[in-house]
Structures are given as structure tokens and as C-alpha cells.
Scaffold this active site. Sequence first.
Site, mmCIF file in Angstrom:
data_model
loop_
_atom_site.group_PDB
_atom_site.id
_atom_site.type_symbol
_atom_site.label_atom_id
_atom_site.label_comp_id
_atom_site.label_asym_id
_atom_site.label_seq_id
_atom_site.Cartn_x
_atom_site.Cartn_y
_atom_site.Cartn_z
ATOM 1 N N ASN A 1 -1.263 85.253 -61.349
ATOM 2 C CA ASN A 1 -1.564 84.057 -62.125
ATOM 3 C C ASN A 1 -2.596 83.206 -61.391
ATOM 4 O O ASN A 1 -2.297 82.653 -60.323
ATOM 5 C CB ASN A 1 -0.308 83.218 -62.360
ATOM 6 N N GLU A 2 -3.805 83.157 -61.919
ATOM 7 C CA GLU A 2 -4.867 82.218 -61.524
ATOM 8 C C GLU A 2 -5.387 82.395 -60.102
ATOM 9 O O GLU A 2 -6.106 81.537 -59.593
ATOM 10 C CB GLU A 2 -4.426 80.759 -61.738
ATOM 11 N N ASP A 3 -5.090 83.522 -59.454
ATOM 12 C CA ASP A 3 -5.577 83.702 -58.095
ATOM 13 C C ASP A 3 -7.093 83.905 -58.047
ATOM 14 O O ASP A 3 -7.749 83.493 -57.072
ATOM 15 C CB ASP A 3 -4.864 84.877 -57.430
ATOM 16 N N SER B 1 -4.320 86.885 -64.690
ATOM 17 C CA SER B 1 -4.382 86.004 -65.855
ATOM 18 C C SER B 1 -4.746 84.612 -65.348
ATOM 19 O O SER B 1 -3.982 84.017 -64.581
ATOM 20 C CB SER B 1 -3.049 85.969 -66.587
ATOM 21 N N HIS C 1 -7.363 80.683 -69.587
ATOM 22 C CA HIS C 1 -6.496 79.517 -69.492
ATOM 23 C C HIS C 1 -7.350 78.303 -69.816
ATOM 24 O O HIS C 1 -8.346 78.044 -69.137
ATOM 25 C CB HIS C 1 -5.901 79.386 -68.091
#
Length: 821
Positions: free
Chosen positions: A436-438, A488, A505
Site C-alpha cells: 500500500n502506497e510504498d 496499490s 488513490h
Amino acid sequence: MKHLSLSRNWLFKQRSLDLPLFDDFSSMHGWLPATVPGTVHQDLLAAGRIPDPFVELNENLVQWVGESDWLYTCAFDLAQDFNETDEIVLCFDGLDTFATVWLNDTQILTSDNMFVPLRVRVASLLHPGSNELRILFVSAWQRGKELEKQYGERFVWNGDASRVYVRKAQYHYGWDWGPTLLTAGIWKSLRLEFYDTRIADIHCPVVVADDLQSATLPVSVTLEANGAGADLVAHLTVYSPTGTTVAEAQLPVSDRWIEHTFSLTSPQLWWPNGYGEQPLYRLEITLQRGTEVLDRQETRLGLRRLRLVQHPLEDAPGTSFFFEINNTPVFCGGANWIPADSFTPRVTPEGYRAWLQLAASAHMTMLRVWGGGIYEDEAFYNTCDELGLLVWQDFMFGCGLYPAHEEFQESIRAEAEAAVRRLRHHPSLVIWAGNNEDYGVAKSRQVYDPEFEGDFTQTAFPARALYERLLPDVCAELDPTRPYWRGSPYGGAEGGDDRTIGDQHIWSIWHGAVPYQDYPKFAGRFVSEFGMEAFPVMETIASFAAPEEFYPQSRTLDFHNKDAGGPRRIAPYLIENVRIVADLEGYAYLTQFVQSEALASAYHGWRRLWNGPGREYTAGALVWQLNDCWPVTSWAIVDYHRRPKPAYYAIRRALAPFVVGLARVSPQSVSAWIASGLNSGEDAELEVRTWTFDGTLVNEERRQVTLVSNQSVEQGEFVSESNNRQIVAARLIKDGKVIARTTLWPEPFKYLTLPDPEITIERLDASTLCLHVKRPAKGVWLSAGEGVIWSDNMLDLTPDDPQIVVAQNLHEAEVNVRRLM
């Protein structure tokens, strides 16, 4: 195969650093009853040793728990003849997190990853009568700091940066919606297994034919066997969803692997929620030696054909990003899922079902299991299988620059293999995502070079070795039928910022303070996060705040908003859109009103772009977030106590099988569009009316329309003059029944002076209400105390359009009404 549960008779206490370890274990001082599965926090709370960390500011008072080491001990008895099988294995499904285990004073394992189940052969260490297990849990906080000192400080967006070295649920370190509660304990079940031969793994990657008329079930079974030979037989049976036998085979076992392929004709197909039924087949494997059953296991199977389609689009750049189930494209309206409690062992199977039923009842088709939580309990995925909720599954990395040294990669490989093997049989699971968002974190630190393909571990973004090599390799080996996605969001050369490729996102609204009315302008191919904060309902606020704190800017209310600057971010959205009030109930309602309007704008605007083959411009919208892990002001649309906020109902309408939308295109006209589910070729009537605030009908137009299957269709323009004292209302009518409705109001709402709509509530029976108005009413919120379940709420009402609402458990309770004033 026999099991002996070891969930009883556990004691725990805080480690005393004044004593040698085994003296501390032997000391009778300080022991308290422990619940297994459970956490230290739960047991301290049950013993009255800590205040409830969910109440007021008590989170601050319990930080010592996560900074301490803890001891667990358990005595259990075995019969004289316990050792009659070839193998006795001690099985730990989950230890949180840095644990050392002794059995009868012999160290048998160490663990540093709460996501990796462990099995240890222990026959030689056990004896008849009393046996003892001892476990030392070292503080994850302290151990993480040691690892950080050893390997260097890394950058994160939430929580303490040392968390990236610790393989425990990352949200335990605190997030922008959750408290810092660093748990420890035996968080999953443990048991002794006694066996000669056991079924270690079952894999059946179902293949449904392109024409959907047949299915192949290639079954592979892995055994742990002693003395496999001609007298050992495996029975494989496939049962239909109704329980009848549809295929079976009997195979001699000559090795530790069994393979057999079943072929089914005219299979009953598994479909997502809203697209069809969810029939589940059952595959049963039985191992026998003569008439003796050595082991029996079963797994459920949903037969469905899955594709992630990324093809060029008509009249638009980039590529599509949509899921196709059984040759049918699916618009994935849904939500993000976080752990439903800071103490996950408290979430029961019944609790999971209640949460997921809320999602299914809101016409959702997908939930994303977010990468800062846990690989969820089997009850979660089983219920998703039964309800048709597709699952986007992140691996457990979130908002950080993770390391990738050799020992860390070995732990991640074990974690990923365990997760994939456990979850791959679920038809609901449709994609694995690396994190997630790394990539966004790396880009923000200017350490992401998409052109570099060398040794990632020698770069400032070493975790690419996990997301681009290790994890996809594990998925390709163990679960090749599902797509793997690097993260993501992810897509294009920019990682996750290109809205024409992959998933996105969208946080320009909220974090960037862009007006929520602009959500449609931020369309992406698949929006996997977006959201707007709102207060929980008053009953939930009362569960954590004292009455003297019942005002919008109280210390307790601010404390129960974990977004940095969250109260400051709410304020502009209120100031720009509604008239501010000072009382807490009114203020909470306004935050919920804005959240409801914002999310409706997003879902309507993006579902409008689901336009059929070659024009799947937006194929998914997953709101951040469905749920909470504690009572808090957050982006959740249902609060911690499973009380829906108004936005829940707005989303439920926006994802319904039929949706009608309106948008202002000029001072003289509005455009209309209709989104349909799978009902195709049906005729309906579209009615567009213009009303003044005082209830006068200014204009009315009706058109015959055809509902086109599984897409949105523009319906052209309708005459409606822009006026700050009138609204536009649209209804979709089929066979004399209203199947969808919407309204378009002049904005900002703060400039509107709305007369009393004279709302009348007619009780048709004990649970059915009919709402009437003489003048338009906006944001009508119904409440009637605890336990009432509303079929619809947060309504816009117009004259000559009564709306029916079913209120389960209403009985004789008074119905309270609040509306936008």
C-alpha cells in the site's frame, strides 16, 4: 489424525527484569489468567489492570504495555498412551510477534513474524501427565528500535519508522485513523496434532472453459506420510453446491504427492454480488489404510473464470483496468477494509458476517484488504465467498520504505508462501498486490527510478526486490491463476500517479483540500482509495467521550481523530459548503452530510464513466474506508460499533442496480445519465422535474428510455434554468414503480434558506414508513434509538414523490428527523 487444543489454562504476566528469566517463570508472583487466542491488552483489561484504551484519552495510559516484555505459561496433561502415532506436532497459527517457546524446559522455537504459522515436532519432549509450555514475548517496540539501530532509520508516512523492520500488523503502531496499541500474545489458535499421515496441503486451481460450458479441477494433494505404500488409499470426492456427488476417484498412495484431474460439464458458476449466485462446490480428500481413516480434509471451490483486462480504450489515453468474471466485465464499486478491531482476536465469525453483510447490502462488489493490517481470518474470506464480495488482497506492507536484507527477505518469503497457500482456494480473491502506497513514499523521497532493473537491495528503495521479484515469484509458483500487481496504487512510469493506467488513490480531495464537487474530474481507470472524514453517530461518541466533552473541539474529540490536522481539514469543507453550528449533534450531522455528498459525487461521477466495451474509462471505486478499528472520527462509512453513517446510504443508492444521475451543463439545462446492472433491453421512463423551494412545480419532462445492460448511458439534456431557489429531481420509473431517483441542488448549501418542508411520516405497519413533503427537503436523517436497521436514510425528498423506508426493530419507538437547515 487427532487434535488437542491448547487454548485453556494459560497464565501471563509482565516480565520482571530484576529476575533471571527462568526464575521469573518459576515465581508465583504476578500471574493473571490469559485468553488464547488473545492479546495482553485484552487480558489486562479483563483483569482491571488497565483502563479501556478506547475511552477518552486512555490510549496514552497504556503505552507501557507495548514497551514491556511478557511471559505466558500453560500446563496440560497427556494420557499414558498419548504416544501411539508416528508424529506429534505442536502447531502455532500465530504468535505476536517476537517470541521464544520452551516445552518442558527445552527451547523449541523462536519467532519474529506474526504472519507465519509454525509447526514443531515434539514427540520426544512430551511425557505422560503434566507438561508445560512457556513463551517469552519481547517488546516489538524495543526490538524494532534495536533493528532500526542496526540497519538504519527509514522513512514512513504513519507510525514510528522502526515498524518497517517488524513483521506485525503495521497499524498497531498507530495510523491516521487508529491508536497506537502494540499488542503481544498468542493471537491465533495453537494445538497438538497426533498422526501417522496427514494431508499437508490441497491445491485445486479451477479452470473454467472460455465458453463457460465446462470446468477442469486439477487436484494436487501434498502429504506428510510415514510408510506410504499400496495399503494407503486416497479418496477424492467433489460435491455439488446441493451436496450431491458429481465426481470421485480412488487413488493408491505411493508418494507424498497425489494428482488427479476432474472434468465437469455445465458447471454452476460463481458470480460477484449483484451479478449472479454464489454456488460453492466441496472437494473432500480422505486418506485411509484399510478401513481406518487417517486424515480427512475438505475445501470449498467457486467455479469462475477470472481475467484482469488491460486493453486500449476508445477516445481515451492509456488502458483499461477491470476485472472480468465469467466473461462479464464487473464494475467494482466497494470499499477498503481495515482490521475491525485494534485487538483482532475480539472479532468473531458472527462479527465478520455482520460487517460483510453491510457491504453486500450496499450493493458492493469488492473489498480491498489493506496492506497495513493482517491477512484476515478464514471467516472473512469464507463469508466473502458466500456473499460474492470480490477481494483485492494486499501483502502486508504500508506507507514506508521497507528493508530487504537477506534475513528480512527470508521472513517475507515464508510469510507470503503461508498466505498464498492458505487463501488461494477462495473464489472471492481476485488479485494480489505488493503493498500500500510504498511506491508513492519512494517517489516523495525521490528514490524511485522506474528505469533501474539492477540490484534493488543496493538502492534507497530496496523493497522493490520484494514487490518486483520475491512476491511475484511466490504468486507465480503457488497461485498462477490470479494476477499480481506491484502495489496499490501502481501504474505507468510514475508508479501510481498516472490516472490512465492501473489503479489510483485520489487524495487531492481531503489531503489537498480540493472541493469535493471535483471528484468526477479526478477519474482514474480504477480508483482504489478516496475518502472524506466524518464524525461517528452520537451513540458512538457517547461510548468514548464524557458528557462535559460533548462539543466539537473538545480534547477528547480531537484525540479521537488521528489524522494529523484532521479537525483543521474538516473545517474548510464545512465552511465552504454548510452553515456552521456550535452544538455537537448538529456539527456531527454536518460532517456526515458533507461526507455523504462528497462520496455520492465520486461514485456517481465515476460510475458514469463505465460505458461498455472499449469504454471502461473507470472500472472501480473503492472508498476509504468501510470500517473502523476503534471509535473515532475517520473516513469510515460505518463506525466501530457497526453504526452506519449517512454516507453508507448514499453509496448504497449510488451502487444500486439502477442509478440515475444529473449534472448542470449550462444555465438553461442539465444532462442526465442512467447506469444499469445486468438487466438488459428493458424499457423505462425517465422523469425530470424542476421544483422551487416553496414546492411549486416549474417544469416537467418525461422520456422513454432503454436500460442497457452493465453500463452507463447518457440521456441527453433537459431544460432546467439555473436558479438559487429551485432544484432538479429525476426519477427512473419502470412498470409504475420508481427504481431510482436523484436530485440536483444549487450549491454551496450555506447560501440556501430552506423553508420548512413539512415532513410527514406515515406508519404503514410496525416497521414500514412512508415519507411525504410539501416542499423539497435535503439530507433527511432518521433516527429512533439503538438497534433500528434502516433500509434507506439520508434522503432528499420532493413533493409528489413519497418514499418508503423499512425500519427493522422500530416497534413503537419515536422517529426523530434532522435535515439540512
